[in-house]
Design a protein around this motif. Structure first.
Motif, PDB file in Angstrom:
ATOM      1  N   LYS A   1      -0.537   8.489  -0.402  1.00  0.00           N
ATOM      2  CA  LYS A   1       0.130   9.625  -1.013  1.00  0.00           C
ATOM      3  C   LYS A   1       1.059   9.087  -2.092  1.00  0.00           C
ATOM      4  O   LYS A   1       1.899   8.234  -1.831  1.00  0.00           O
ATOM      5  CB  LYS A   1       0.915  10.387   0.047  1.00  0.00           C
ATOM      6  N   ILE A   2       0.902   9.597  -3.307  1.00  0.00           N
ATOM      7  CA  ILE A   2       1.659   9.115  -4.454  1.00  0.00           C
ATOM      8  C   ILE A   2       2.457  10.278  -5.029  1.00  0.00           C
ATOM      9  O   ILE A   2       1.912  11.358  -5.231  1.00  0.00           O
ATOM     10  CB  ILE A   2       0.721   8.542  -5.536  1.00  0.00           C
ATOM     11  N   VAL A   3       3.731  10.040  -5.301  1.00  0.00           N
ATOM     12  CA  VAL A   3       4.577  11.037  -5.953  1.00  0.00           C
ATOM     13  C   VAL A   3       4.982  10.475  -7.306  1.00  0.00           C
ATOM     14  O   VAL A   3       5.537   9.375  -7.394  1.00  0.00           O
ATOM     15  CB  VAL A   3       5.821  11.372  -5.100  1.00  0.00           C
ATOM     16  N   ILE A   4       4.696  11.238  -8.370  1.00  0.00           N
ATOM     17  CA  ILE A   4       4.977  10.817  -9.742  1.00  0.00           C
ATOM     18  C   ILE A   4       5.903  11.853 -10.377  1.00  0.00           C
ATOM     19  O   ILE A   4       5.604  13.055 -10.335  1.00  0.00           O
ATOM     20  CB  ILE A   4       3.677  10.697 -10.562  1.00  0.00           C
ATOM     21  N   ARG A   5       7.018  11.398 -10.950  1.00  0.00           N
ATOM     22  CA  ARG A   5       7.926  12.314 -11.647  1.00  0.00           C
ATOM     23  C   ARG A   5       7.486  12.428 -13.100  1.00  0.00           C
ATOM     24  O   ARG A   5       7.314  11.428 -13.796  1.00  0.00           O
ATOM     25  CB  ARG A   5       9.365  11.820 -11.568  1.00  0.00           C
ATOM     26  N   LEU A   6       7.322  13.655 -13.557  1.00  0.00           N
ATOM     27  CA  LEU A   6       6.906  13.926 -14.926  1.00  0.00           C
ATOM     28  C   LEU A   6       8.057  14.578 -15.677  1.00  0.00           C
ATOM     29  O   LEU A   6       8.853  15.312 -15.094  1.00  0.00           O
ATOM     30  CB  LEU A   6       5.711  14.881 -14.947  1.00  0.00           C
ATOM     31  N   SER A   7       8.126  14.338 -16.962  1.00  0.00           N
ATOM     32  CA  SER A   7       9.112  15.033 -17.788  1.00  0.00           C
ATOM     33  C   SER A   7       8.360  16.027 -18.663  1.00  0.00           C
ATOM     34  O   SER A   7       8.059  15.757 -19.815  1.00  0.00           O
ATOM     35  CB  SER A   7       9.908  14.040 -18.633  1.00  0.00           C
TER      36      SER A   7
ATOM     37  N   GLN B   1       7.457  17.085 -10.243  1.00  0.00           N
ATOM     38  CA  GLN B   1       6.807  15.990  -9.534  1.00  0.00           C
ATOM     39  C   GLN B   1       5.349  16.339  -9.259  1.00  0.00           C
ATOM     40  O   GLN B   1       5.033  17.450  -8.836  1.00  0.00           O
ATOM     41  CB  GLN B   1       7.525  15.707  -8.219  1.00  0.00           C
ATOM     42  N   LEU B   2       4.503  15.378  -9.506  1.00  0.00           N
ATOM     43  CA  LEU B   2       3.075  15.510  -9.226  1.00  0.00           C
ATOM     44  C   LEU B   2       2.785  14.721  -7.961  1.00  0.00           C
ATOM     45  O   LEU B   2       3.037  13.515  -7.916  1.00  0.00           O
ATOM     46  CB  LEU B   2       2.250  14.980 -10.399  1.00  0.00           C
ATOM     47  N   GLU B   3       2.290  15.401  -6.940  1.00  0.00           N
ATOM     48  CA  GLU B   3       1.978  14.761  -5.665  1.00  0.00           C
ATOM     49  C   GLU B   3       0.464  14.643  -5.547  1.00  0.00           C
ATOM     50  O   GLU B   3      -0.247  15.649  -5.600  1.00  0.00           O
ATOM     51  CB  GLU B   3       2.545  15.596  -4.523  1.00  0.00           C
ATOM     52  N   VAL B   4      -0.028  13.414  -5.412  1.00  0.00           N
ATOM     53  CA  VAL B   4      -1.460  13.137  -5.374  1.00  0.00           C
ATOM     54  C   VAL B   4      -1.774  12.437  -4.066  1.00  0.00           C
ATOM     55  O   VAL B   4      -1.061  11.525  -3.650  1.00  0.00           O
ATOM     56  CB  VAL B   4      -1.878  12.252  -6.568  1.00  0.00           C
ATOM     57  N   GLU B   5      -2.856  12.870  -3.407  1.00  0.00           N
ATOM     58  CA  GLU B   5      -3.268  12.252  -2.152  1.00  0.00           C
ATOM     59  C   GLU B   5      -4.755  11.949  -2.231  1.00  0.00           C
ATOM     60  O   GLU B   5      -5.533  12.763  -2.732  1.00  0.00           O
ATOM     61  CB  GLU B   5      -2.982  13.210  -0.993  1.00  0.00           C
TER      62      GLU B   5
ATOM     63  N   GLU C   1       2.993   5.874  -0.476  1.00  0.00           N
ATOM     64  CA  GLU C   1       2.996   5.625   0.965  1.00  0.00           C
ATOM     65  C   GLU C   1       1.598   5.797   1.530  1.00  0.00           C
ATOM     66  O   GLU C   1       0.772   6.521   0.985  1.00  0.00           O
ATOM     67  CB  GLU C   1       3.978   6.550   1.688  1.00  0.00           C
ATOM     68  N   VAL C   2       1.370   5.089   2.628  1.00  0.00           N
ATOM     69  CA  VAL C   2       0.078   5.165   3.314  1.00  0.00           C
ATOM     70  C   VAL C   2       0.141   6.326   4.302  1.00  0.00           C
ATOM     71  O   VAL C   2       1.090   6.460   5.063  1.00  0.00           O
ATOM     72  CB  VAL C   2      -0.229   3.843   4.047  1.00  0.00           C
TER      73      VAL C   2
END
Length: 107
Positions: free
Chosen positions: A4-10, A42-46, A72-73
């Motif tokens: 699971k990846i969380v990316i902050r976007l502007s 925030q873009l949450e990708v799994e 995170e795993v």
């Protein structure tokens, strides 16, 4: 290995958010994604086997600023034992309706 990846976007507009979602959807291994956070920034990708650096670099080229917040795993969900369903017992033959055949003679 699911991650699971969380990316902050502007991003300032919904158009940029939807463009980021399209780019994330095209990435290899992505199974779920969504916009989260208080400011929807925030873009949450799994998914399984996602190249995080490649995804962030692609977002930076097309959208603008993008920062990795968390990786995170995700542990696989434990399977719950299935509850046994009561068996359906067929009725004896006397209780069933027989198939009726109607004879129509051809005169």
């Amino acid at each position: 290995m699911k991650q699971k990846i969380v990316i902050r976007l502007s991003v300032a507009s919904d158009k940029c958010r939807s463009k980021a979602m399209v780019l994330a959807a095209k990435a290899d291994g992505v199974s779920k994604m969504g916009i989260t956070g208080d400011g929807k920034d925030q873009l949450e990708v799994e998914g399984d086997g996602i190249d995080t650096v490649c995804l962030v670099n692609c977002l930076r080229k097309k959208i603008g600023r993008a920062d990795i917040v968390k990786v995170e795993v995700v542990k696989p969900e434990e399977k719950k034992p299935e509850e046994k369903k009561p068996e359906v017992v067929p009725l004896p033959y006397g209780w069933c309706y027989p198939n009726y055949y109607q004879y129509h003679p051809h005169w």
